[in-house]
Design a protein around this motif. Structure first.
Motif, short mmCIF file in Angstrom:
data_model
loop_
_atom_site.label_atom_id
_atom_site.label_comp_id
_atom_site.label_asym_id
_atom_site.label_seq_id
_atom_site.Cartn_x
_atom_site.Cartn_y
_atom_site.Cartn_z
N ARG A 161 49.37 44.46 44.00
CA ARG A 161 47.97 44.71 43.67
C ARG A 161 47.19 45.00 44.95
NH1 ARG A 161 45.87 39.68 40.15
NH2 ARG A 161 44.42 41.05 39.10
N VAL A 171 43.33 45.91 49.44
CA VAL A 171 42.35 45.13 48.68
C VAL A 171 42.89 43.71 48.55
CG1 VAL A 171 41.22 44.85 46.45
CG2 VAL A 171 41.49 47.12 47.43
N PHE A 173 44.06 40.17 47.46
CA PHE A 173 44.39 39.33 46.31
C PHE A 173 45.26 38.20 46.85
CE2 PHE A 173 43.77 43.33 44.01
CZ PHE A 173 43.09 42.91 42.89
N PHE A 174 45.16 37.02 46.27
CA PHE A 174 46.07 35.96 46.68
C PHE A 174 47.50 36.34 46.32
CE2 PHE A 174 42.34 33.27 46.98
CZ PHE A 174 42.66 32.48 48.07
N PRO A 210 48.25 36.41 34.09
CA PRO A 210 47.20 36.42 33.07
C PRO A 210 47.07 37.79 32.41
CG PRO A 210 46.36 35.75 35.23
CD PRO A 210 47.72 36.30 35.44
N TRP A 212 44.84 39.87 29.06
CA TRP A 212 43.73 39.72 28.13
C TRP A 212 44.22 39.34 26.75
CZ3 TRP A 212 39.92 38.41 30.60
CH2 TRP A 212 39.44 39.09 31.71
N PHE B 76 33.84 35.12 49.79
CA PHE B 76 35.04 35.96 49.85
C PHE B 76 36.23 35.25 49.19
CE2 PHE B 76 38.96 36.77 52.37
CZ PHE B 76 39.22 38.04 51.92
N LEU B 77 36.44 33.97 49.56
CA LEU B 77 37.56 33.24 48.97
C LEU B 77 37.40 33.10 47.46
CD1 LEU B 77 38.17 30.40 51.60
CD2 LEU B 77 39.54 32.43 51.21
N LYS B 80 37.96 36.45 45.73
CA LYS B 80 39.38 36.78 45.79
C LYS B 80 40.16 35.96 44.76
CE LYS B 80 41.66 35.61 49.52
NZ LYS B 80 42.33 35.55 50.84
N GLU B 81 39.78 34.69 44.64
CA GLU B 81 40.44 33.84 43.65
C GLU B 81 40.17 34.35 42.24
OE1 GLU B 81 40.73 29.51 45.43
OE2 GLU B 81 39.46 29.61 43.67
N LEU B 83 39.33 37.43 41.26
CA LEU B 83 40.02 38.69 40.99
C LEU B 83 41.53 38.50 40.87
CD1 LEU B 83 38.01 41.15 43.25
CD2 LEU B 83 37.85 40.90 40.78
N SER B 84 42.07 37.50 41.59
CA SER B 84 43.51 37.24 41.49
C SER B 84 43.84 36.62 40.14
CB SER B 84 43.97 36.31 42.61
OG SER B 84 43.65 36.85 43.86
N LEU B 85 42.89 35.86 39.58
CA LEU B 85 43.12 35.18 38.30
C LEU B 85 43.09 36.15 37.13
CD1 LEU B 85 40.98 31.93 38.23
CD2 LEU B 85 43.45 32.10 38.16
N ILE B 86 42.09 37.03 37.12
CA ILE B 86 41.90 37.88 35.95
C ILE B 86 42.81 39.10 36.01
CG2 ILE B 86 39.47 37.18 35.71
CD1 ILE B 86 38.77 40.03 36.80
N PRO B 87 43.13 39.66 34.86
CA PRO B 87 43.87 40.93 34.87
C PRO B 87 42.94 42.03 35.37
CG PRO B 87 43.95 39.85 32.71
CD PRO B 87 42.89 39.17 33.50
N THR B 88 43.43 42.87 36.26
CA THR B 88 42.63 44.02 36.70
C THR B 88 43.46 45.28 36.46
OG1 THR B 88 43.50 43.77 38.94
CG2 THR B 88 41.36 42.78 38.50
N LEU B 96 37.46 47.77 43.31
CA LEU B 96 37.52 46.39 43.78
C LEU B 96 37.24 46.31 45.28
CD1 LEU B 96 40.56 45.12 41.70
CD2 LEU B 96 38.12 44.90 41.21
N TYR B 100 34.36 44.00 47.14
CA TYR B 100 34.49 43.15 48.33
C TYR B 100 33.46 43.53 49.39
CZ TYR B 100 38.80 40.75 47.07
OH TYR B 100 39.74 39.94 46.49
N LEU B 286 42.13 32.07 30.34
CA LEU B 286 43.26 32.71 31.02
C LEU B 286 44.51 31.83 31.00
CD1 LEU B 286 41.31 34.07 34.10
CD2 LEU B 286 42.29 35.43 32.27
N SER B 293 45.01 27.27 45.03
CA SER B 293 45.62 26.11 45.68
C SER B 293 45.15 25.99 47.12
CB SER B 293 47.14 26.23 45.63
OG SER B 293 47.54 27.43 46.25
N THR B 294 43.99 26.57 47.42
CA THR B 294 43.49 26.56 48.79
C THR B 294 43.07 25.16 49.23
OG1 THR B 294 42.65 28.75 48.31
CG2 THR B 294 41.94 27.79 50.36
#
Lengths: 215, 324
Positions: A161, A171, A173-174, A210, A212, B76-77, B80-81, B83-88, B96, B100, B286, B293-294
């Motif tokens: 990603r 971009v 992302f973790f 995750p 939708w 920022f953190l 980022k968390e 956007l990492s969690l949700i589907p993009t 995106l 940022y 979700l 886990s930061t």
């Protein structure tokens, strides 16, 4: 000279980008081999994969860690070749050996004999981001020659990603990094490949991606 | 280095450090009395609290600019968390990137005290620019969902949180609706920092109070489907505790008088609860437990600042209305 540049490149550029801009969520980093000879087997989504794996080993082990990468891509011109071999420290691998009868695994064997830790991407290329392709069986040939060398599976999610194939802009992302128990040569190519693939599947199953709609 | 912070702020941090020491002592005694009990999570949580409190105190002590940059980094953190969690959608890679880019810009408006831009940049300009950029890419499948989630993420993690940093920059106006208490001494000079400390202290205290009261009293659940641990008794107890703490600390630490401190406590108590359960609902939707886990023992940054995303803008605009 190149060694110093390599050290500085990883310390001042790679580590800040990987640890601060991207951010890692690592599970079981204690399973990483402390010293070589050893092989890391990982899935491949992005150019960042190598940087993440090298970051995991820290600056102390940097001099021993080398990614194995396609010669046709990374040695395609002189500048690229210098950067790939001297700064990143790749071990070039000929993907297609034509005509000349040369051992394609010679570079890998030499590095393992030297006690290096190698990073291998058995998918071959980055492919579609976050979709795992079947592993090529080249690693089994290495394992057969080095039955005592541990092959540690590592699954990564997120980098496809951040910087997928064909994109020039990073971009953030973790990135999840899940490390599994080392696998050793089983005596048969098929059963060794099965073991590696099972280990990767188990690691991948740890990640709940995750969506939708429930899939 | 410390001169720009009033003695009251120093004492507040000393008090917080005292509370954390107390928590360490209790955990130590628990370990002694029952060595088999597994307190790893709590020990980690308190250790992370130390790191948060010390870094917060340190960035405030260095300079206002450092504190603003710090909040920008937290935004920022958190983004980022999120956007990492949700589907993009893969097609939205560059959209995106623009999202940022809004972070440094928003915090530049804070640092330069460009209030008009600060208040409309994300709700107006980003609100229009991001979907425009998305349309130019041309992918319509999932468009509404993609733009809705990105804008919501920007509003909570960047726009809302930047209000906490903006507290550092505002001064009581000449013709304010309410007179600032102690207008001629240190209370106003370091007034912004004091307000920020009050906001963060009350918000985090409210989280802990809601949690503790929820464990001890009340049977009727407020939102059983979202957060089974939250009871009506816990909510009332938590808000009451926060109002009480606001009454004790507010008039002493900041230029708020007693009535305004009580109101601030009420706003932070109720809004903190709402922010907390909103992020809980997001995680439940979700199917994840923690946002990241930061912060060992807490989860992700978003888990820690969830209430702050609601309390910061509401507290800020309450102050701005009364004293601006």
């Amino acid at each position: 000279m190149a060694d110093i540049l390599r050290f500085l490149y990883f310390l001042l550029i790679v580590r800040p980008v990987i640890l601060i801009v991207i951010g890692l969520n690592v599970r079981r980093s204690n399973l990483l081999p402390d010293k070589g000879p050893a092989v890391i087997v990982a899935n491949h989504n992005s150019h960042l994969d190598t940087m993440v794996l090298m970051t995991l080993f820290g600056m102390r082990r940097l001099k021993d860690v080398h990614p194995v990468a396609a010669a046709d891509h990374f040695l395609r011109n002189r500048l690229m070749a210098w950067f790939s071999t001297k700064i990143i420290g790749i071990i070039p691998l000929e993907r297609e050996v034509k005509g000349v009868r040369r051992d394609p695994l010679a570079g890998i064997c030499e590095a393992l004999d030297d006690g290096k830790i190698l990073i291998l991407f058995p998918e071959g290329s980055r492919g579609t981001p976050e979709v795992r392709d079947e592993f090529k069986t080249g690693i089994a040939h290495v394992a057969r020659r080095y039955p005592e060398v541990p092959f540690t599976p590592v699954f990564m999610h997120g980098l496809g990603r951040s910087l997928p194939k064909g994109e020039g802009i990073l971009v953030p992302f973790f990135c999840d990094v899940f490390i599994g128990q080392a696998v050793y040569w089983t005596g048969k190519k098929a059963s060794f490949m099965d073991r590696i693939c099972d280990a990767m599947n188990e690691l991948e199953a740890e990640k709940e991606i995750p969506r939708w709609e429930p899939s | 280095m410390f001169e720009h912070l009033s003695p009251e702020i120093h004492l507040t941090f000393a008090g917080i450090a005292g509370l954390l020491l107390l928590a360490n002592a209790i955990l130590f005694l628990r370990k002694r009395s029952a060595p088999d009990r597994d307190d790893t999570e709590l020990v980690l949580r308190v250790r992370t609290w130390w790191i948060i409190v010390v870094s917060f105190a340190a960035v405030l002590a260095v300079s206002t600019t450092t504190a603003i940059v710090f909040f920008g980094f937290v935004s920022f953190l958190a983004l980022k968390e999120f956007l990492s969690l949700i589907p993009t959608r893969r097609a939205d890679h560059r959209v995106l990137f623009w999202a940022y880019l809004a972070i440094p810009l928003q915090y530049i408006w804070v640092g330069t005290v460009w209030f008009g831009m600060f208040i409309i940049f994300i709700p107006v300009y980003m609100f229009i620019w991001l979907p425009t950029r998305m349309v130019l890419i041309g992918e319509t499948k999932g468009f509404l969902r993609a733009i809705g989630t990105v804008q919501w993420g920007l509003m909570t993690t960047v726009f809302s949180l930047s209000h906490a940093a903006m507290l550092l920059m505002i001064r009581p106006g000449e013709s304010a609706r309410v007179m600032a208490v102690g207008a001629d001494d240190g209370a106003v000079a370091s007034g912004g920092a004091a307000l920020l400390v009050l906001l963060v202290l009350l918000t985090q205290f409210n989280d802990v109070a809601q949690f503790c009261w929820g464990k001890t009293i009340g049977k009727k659940k407020v939102v059983p489907k979202v957060s089974p641990g939250k009871t009506v008794g816990g909510l009332i107890g938590g808000v009451a505790s926060t109002v009480a703490l606001a009454a004790c600390v507010g008039p002493w630490l900041t230029y708020l008088d007693l009535p305004r401190s009580l109101l601030a406590g009420l706003i932070i108590g109720v809004a903190g609860f709402a922010g907390d359960i909103s992020i809980s609902a997001l995680k439940r939707d979700l199917g994840v437990k923690d946002s990241g886990s930061t912060l060992p023992g807490h989860g992700g940054v978003l888990d820690r600042v969830d209430s702050l995303t609601y309390t910061a803008p509401l507290f800020f605009h309450f102050i701005y209305y009364c004293y601006g």
